[in-house]
Motif scaffolding. Sequence first.
Motif: not given
Length: 66
Positions: A37-57
């Motif tokens: 659970a920690y691996r799945i949720a952590g990976t998905m949230l980290a990917a969400l943060g990265l993608v949102l930062a790219i789109f915000a830029s």
Amino acid sequence: MTWQALIMYGVSLVAGVTGAVLLLRLRTAGSEGAVYAYRIAGTMLAALGLVLAIFASAQWSWNTNP
């Protein structure tokens, strides 16, 4: 910078930090299900943060005048 881009940066920061915290909690996870659970949720949230930062830029760069 527009307020929409600032909101996206803020949400990406929260998602990225939360993902990093969940991935760091893998060290203390007890059961096999908790590790999964920690691996799945952590990976998905980290990917969400990265993608949102790219789109915000990208959104910020589209709104600047050359």
